[in-house]
Design an enzyme around this catalytic site. Structure first.
Site, PDB file in Angstrom:
ATOM      1  N   ARG A  17      27.355 -35.924  51.708  1.00  9.81           N
ATOM      2  CA  ARG A  17      27.482 -36.508  53.052  1.00  9.81           C
ATOM      3  C   ARG A  17      28.304 -35.666  54.007  1.00  9.81           C
ATOM      4  NH1 ARG A  17      26.315 -40.138  49.711  1.00  9.81           N
ATOM      5  NH2 ARG A  17      27.863 -39.056  48.491  1.00  9.81           N
ATOM      6  N   THR A  18      29.485 -35.279  53.568  1.00  6.75           N
ATOM      7  CA  THR A  18      30.387 -34.637  54.527  1.00  6.75           C
ATOM      8  C   THR A  18      29.777 -33.331  55.033  1.00  6.75           C
ATOM      9  OG1 THR A  18      32.241 -35.653  53.385  1.00  6.75           O
ATOM     10  CG2 THR A  18      32.756 -33.871  54.899  1.00  6.75           C
ATOM     11  N   LYS A  50      35.619 -13.384  43.840  1.00 10.75           N
ATOM     12  CA  LYS A  50      36.125 -12.010  43.675  1.00 10.75           C
ATOM     13  C   LYS A  50      37.637 -11.959  43.816  1.00 10.75           C
ATOM     14  CE  LYS A  50      32.082 -10.027  45.996  1.00 10.75           C
ATOM     15  NZ  LYS A  50      31.712  -9.277  47.211  1.00 10.75           N
ATOM     16  N   ARG A  89      36.349 -27.739  52.962  1.00 11.13           N
ATOM     17  CA  ARG A  89      36.663 -28.633  51.829  1.00 11.13           C
ATOM     18  C   ARG A  89      37.118 -27.767  50.679  1.00 11.13           C
ATOM     19  NH1 ARG A  89      33.249 -33.563  49.363  1.00 11.13           N
ATOM     20  NH2 ARG A  89      34.164 -34.495  51.206  1.00 11.13           N
ATOM     21  N   HIS A 142      41.369 -36.902  53.832  1.00  9.62           N
ATOM     22  CA  HIS A 142      39.975 -36.702  54.240  1.00  9.62           C
ATOM     23  C   HIS A 142      39.807 -37.364  55.616  1.00  9.62           C
ATOM     24  CE1 HIS A 142      35.749 -36.239  54.233  1.00  9.62           C
ATOM     25  NE2 HIS A 142      35.445 -36.717  53.042  1.00  9.62           N
TER      26      HIS A 142
HETATM   27  C1  NCD Z   1      34.665 -38.884  49.295  1.00 10.72           C
HETATM   28  C2  NCD Z   1      35.457 -37.634  49.025  1.00 10.72           C
HETATM   29  O1  NCD Z   1      34.905 -36.542  48.905  1.00 10.72           O
HETATM   30  O2  NCD Z   1      36.674 -37.754  48.965  1.00 10.72           O
HETATM   31  N1  NCD Z   1      33.322 -38.623  49.578  1.00 10.72           N
HETATM   32  C3  NCD Z   1      32.970 -38.392  50.870  1.00 10.72           C
HETATM   33  O3  NCD Z   1      33.337 -37.421  51.455  1.00 10.72           O
HETATM   34  N2  NCD Z   1      32.256 -39.327  51.480  1.00 10.72           N
HETATM   35  C4  NCD Z   1      34.840 -39.936  48.285  1.00 10.72           C
HETATM   36  C5  NCD Z   1      34.572 -39.592  46.859  1.00 10.72           C
HETATM   37  O4  NCD Z   1      34.187 -38.475  46.515  1.00 10.72           O
HETATM   38  O5  NCD Z   1      34.760 -40.487  46.030  1.00 10.72           O
END
Ligand code: NCD
Length: 316
Positions: A51-52, A80, A101, A129
């Site tokens: 999703r993100t 590397k 991320r 997040h």
């Molecule tokens: C979440 C995350 O990555 O922290 N997912 C997301 O980005 N919607 C929640 C999760 O992974 O449980």
């Protein structure tokens, strides 16, 4: 230059403005179709994401911009031995905004200190997040019409669940919310989250049982147990199915309670709940793209500054 590293980096007024802009974009997507024309977003994902990453990329494309990046550490020069500090300094030359991320807590903050372009934290380990929080706030606002005077239950892995930490921090700025924190003892939120709630004088209940609280909740925020952050598999297996939301539990809840989940879901919400009109987690996904469109517009409109001169071996 503005970055978004923690959910409280935006003032409550800025969050309101972003929510208003997301709602406006939803009503008139064509009006924003060229808004980021000529701009490039770097999407740097060192950890898995569906999703993100895709909502950010889709958001940028829908604004007329373009996207470069990688979806896993293994396809970047990190394999590397390149440091994140070097990578972000390089990527600053190829793009106008970066979404990162990374499995390490603090990585996005560190990257922002070396970056020539705005950095958005798309999840730094078990820490924060903030764009999931913006998504959650837009969802809550859309279903409840307000962000205050709500009883919000958080259930599952409140220790490692970064979306929980960011959302509690952000919500603690709104008046008269009550917090019900439901988790196994070992998965209670970190102390700093309790400190924030205490300092803001927010009513908070911690419990291992969900059923007793169902009837009080306006929002139930379910989360998965974060397997990848456990030190051993045995603990994960023991704790993973601590809570399973099913139709029997939903019968205990208010007729207008909303169920949210950042997704991915594993076992913690039975698929039978999906058809309950109170299940809002797939609607929540749609809000994720809209609020990210609003965020990209905002950060690209901020004046560009200079990074602090922070290059230091401690960050390598
Ligand atoms: C979440 C995350 O990555 O922290 N997912 C997301 O980005 N919607 C929640 C999760 O992974 O449980």
């Amino acid at each position: 230059m503005r970055h978004l590293i923690e959910s409280t980096d935006m003032s409550a007024q800025e969050v309101t403005d972003l929510i208003d802009l997301a709602i406006e974009i939803d009503a008139n997507p064509q009006g924003y179709a060229d808004r980021c024309k000529g701009k490039i977003m770097a999407s740097l994902f060192y950890e898995p994401s569906t999703r993100t990453r895709l909502s950010f990329e889709s958001a940028m494309l829908s604004l007329g911009g373009q996207v470069v990046g990688f979806a896993s550490e293994s396809s970047s020069s990190a394999t590397k031995g390149e440091s994140l500090a070097d990578t972000i300094r390089v990527v600053s030359n190829y793009s106008d905004i970066a979404v990162i991320r990374h499995p390490k807590e603090g990585s996005a903050l560190m990257a922002s200190q070396f970056s020539l372009i705005p950095v958005i934290n798309a999840g730094d380990g078990g820490h924060e997040h903030p764009t999931q929080t913006l998504t959650d706030l837009l969802t809550i606002y859309s279903v409840k019409g307000k962000l205050s005077e709500l009883t919000i239950g958080f259930c599952g892995d409140l220790k490692f669940g970064r979306t929980v930490h960011s959302l509690i921090k952000a919500l603690s700025r709104y008046a008269d919310n009550r917090y019900v924190l439901v988790s196994p003892f070992e998965l209670r939120p970190p102390d700093y989250i309790y400190t924030i709630l205490r300092e803001n004088k927010r009513k908070t209940v911690s419990d291992e049982r969900l059923d007793d609280h169902m009837r009080d909740l306006d929002i139930l925020y379910m989360t998965r147990v974060q397997r990848e952050r456990f030190f051993n598999e045995e603990d994960y297996v023991r704790l993973k199915d601590s809570y399973i939301l099913d139709t029997a539990k939903m019968r205990l809840a208010k007729p207008d309670m909303a169920v949210l989940h950042p997704l991915p879901r594993v076992n913690e919400i039975a698929p039978e709940v999906d058809k309950d009109p109170r299940a809002k987690y797939f609607e929540q996904v749609r809000y994720g793209k809209l609020i990210r469109m609003a965020l990209i517009i905002k950060l690209l409109s901020a004046p560009v500054g200079r990074p602090i001169d922070a290059y230091d071996t401690q960050y390598r």
